[in-house]
Enzyme design. Sequence first.
Site, PDB file in Angstrom:
ATOM      1  N   THR A  71      13.149  -3.360  -7.872  1.00 27.38           N
ATOM      2  CA  THR A  71      12.848  -4.171  -7.426  1.00 27.38           C
ATOM      3  C   THR A  71      13.760  -6.138  -7.726  1.00 27.38           C
ATOM      4  OG1 THR A  71      10.789  -3.308  -8.294  1.00 27.38           O
ATOM      5  CG2 THR A  71      10.570  -6.067  -8.400  1.00 27.38           C
ATOM      6  N   TRP A  72      14.472  -5.578  -8.880  1.00 29.51           N
ATOM      7  CA  TRP A  72      14.520  -6.790  -9.457  1.00 29.51           C
ATOM      8  C   TRP A  72      16.176  -7.018  -8.086  1.00 29.51           C
ATOM      9  CZ3 TRP A  72      19.461  -6.450 -13.678  1.00 29.51           C
ATOM     10  CH2 TRP A  72      19.485  -7.465 -13.836  1.00 29.51           C
ATOM     11  N   HIS A 133      14.830   4.410   0.065  1.00 35.62           N
ATOM     12  CA  HIS A 133      14.693   5.697  -0.981  1.00 35.62           C
ATOM     13  C   HIS A 133      15.374   7.069  -0.980  1.00 35.62           C
ATOM     14  CE1 HIS A 133      13.044   3.364  -4.139  1.00 35.62           C
ATOM     15  NE2 HIS A 133      11.962   3.235  -3.973  1.00 35.62           N
ATOM     16  N   ARG A 155      21.052   3.758 -11.889  1.00 31.66           N
ATOM     17  CA  ARG A 155      20.960   3.032 -13.090  1.00 31.66           C
ATOM     18  C   ARG A 155      21.450   4.318 -14.647  1.00 31.66           C
ATOM     19  NH1 ARG A 155      14.844   0.953 -15.868  1.00 31.66           N
ATOM     20  NH2 ARG A 155      16.251  -0.145 -17.209  1.00 31.66           N
ATOM     21  N   LYS A 289       9.691  -3.755 -19.349  1.00 30.60           N
ATOM     22  CA  LYS A 289      11.123  -3.890 -20.575  1.00 30.60           C
ATOM     23  C   LYS A 289      12.045  -4.427 -20.070  1.00 30.60           C
ATOM     24  CE  LYS A 289       9.376  -0.946 -24.459  1.00 30.60           C
ATOM     25  NZ  LYS A 289      10.338   0.006 -26.087  1.00 30.60           N
TER      26      LYS A 289
END
Length: 322
Positions: A71-72, A133, A155, A289
């Site tokens: 998303t970022w 993806h 990540r 978060k």
Amino acid sequence: MASTDRKVANGEDNAVFSLRRERGLASSYLYLFQEFWCPGIAIEGVKSFQKCFQAKHGDVVVASFPKTGTTWLIALTFATVNRQHFSAENHPLLTSNPHTLVSCLEFKIFCDDIHDPVLHLSNMIEPRLFSTHTPFTSLPKSLTESNAKIIYICRNPFDTFVSAWTYFNKIRSTMSLPALELEEAFEMYCNGVVSFGPWWSHMLGFWKESLVRPKKVMFLKYEDLMENVNFHVKKIAEFLGCPFTAEEESDGVIESIIKLCSFEKMKDLEVNISGKLDKIIDNKLFFRKGEIGDWINYFSPSLIQKLSKIIEEKLDGSSLSF
Ligand code: A3P
């Protein structure tokens, strides 16, 4: 019931019926398709993407393993590529979730949602931006052999797991399904049985290609982006052939893109508090978060040991590390 699961149950799709299937973190089955665990709802989409997608000069594809910062990166890429068209005060990212502005090839464009994907694609404003993806080895040749650009984000596998486990449990609760215990989900994750997994093959596919063809595939880590987003936004712009001018830099264009796409800004936007993606997924689920290292609050020493060993074994000799 998802369309592929329904077809399987009705015996309509023999090709899918013959695939090995397992329960994954999400609600629908995962099918071992072309050596990756494909969610039932995405199989037809991946197949059509492979068969019908025609890359165009200038296309940009944001690729990722789920829950790694897609998303970022979509938001940063969209804002960078379209910076001439929108002002910071009146930007589409203020009123639309990034996934609405940049559609996923297998889940949206080539899924049942769009009646005539080929026509839809030919009508898109250029440069066209997409997300996917799908693992590198399953991308259509039209994409891998064209000069379209791919930006990949990965990540730390510890944080990816926690993000995926919490996300899919929220999705499960919206469907009144019981939550998965951490240990149960962790076992699936360690076996690679997660959407588009195994995660190690996914990241290695793009990693290797980025080493061989650095002008084709840009490989980013969520952690590096967090550490110095300004540096990486400049790199993204250079990679896409639209570097920031000295004037843009001194006018603070990079900083305004970073601010617009920041976790703090995006999570508090009305569209991301109360909106839904495709009338199904609450946009707020894409913003939890936004931190590095939250995994420490969930992992016992034995789980740390187990996942560390898997990471070491799977990435051994690849020069990729976390
Ligand atoms: P956490 O669950 O650890 O918070 P994806 O976009 O691939 O689904 O990944 C989701 C993860 O990226 C979530 O991580 C989410 O909070 C984080 N994220 C979403 N938007 C972000 C942003 N603008 N900046 C940093 N992290 C972001």
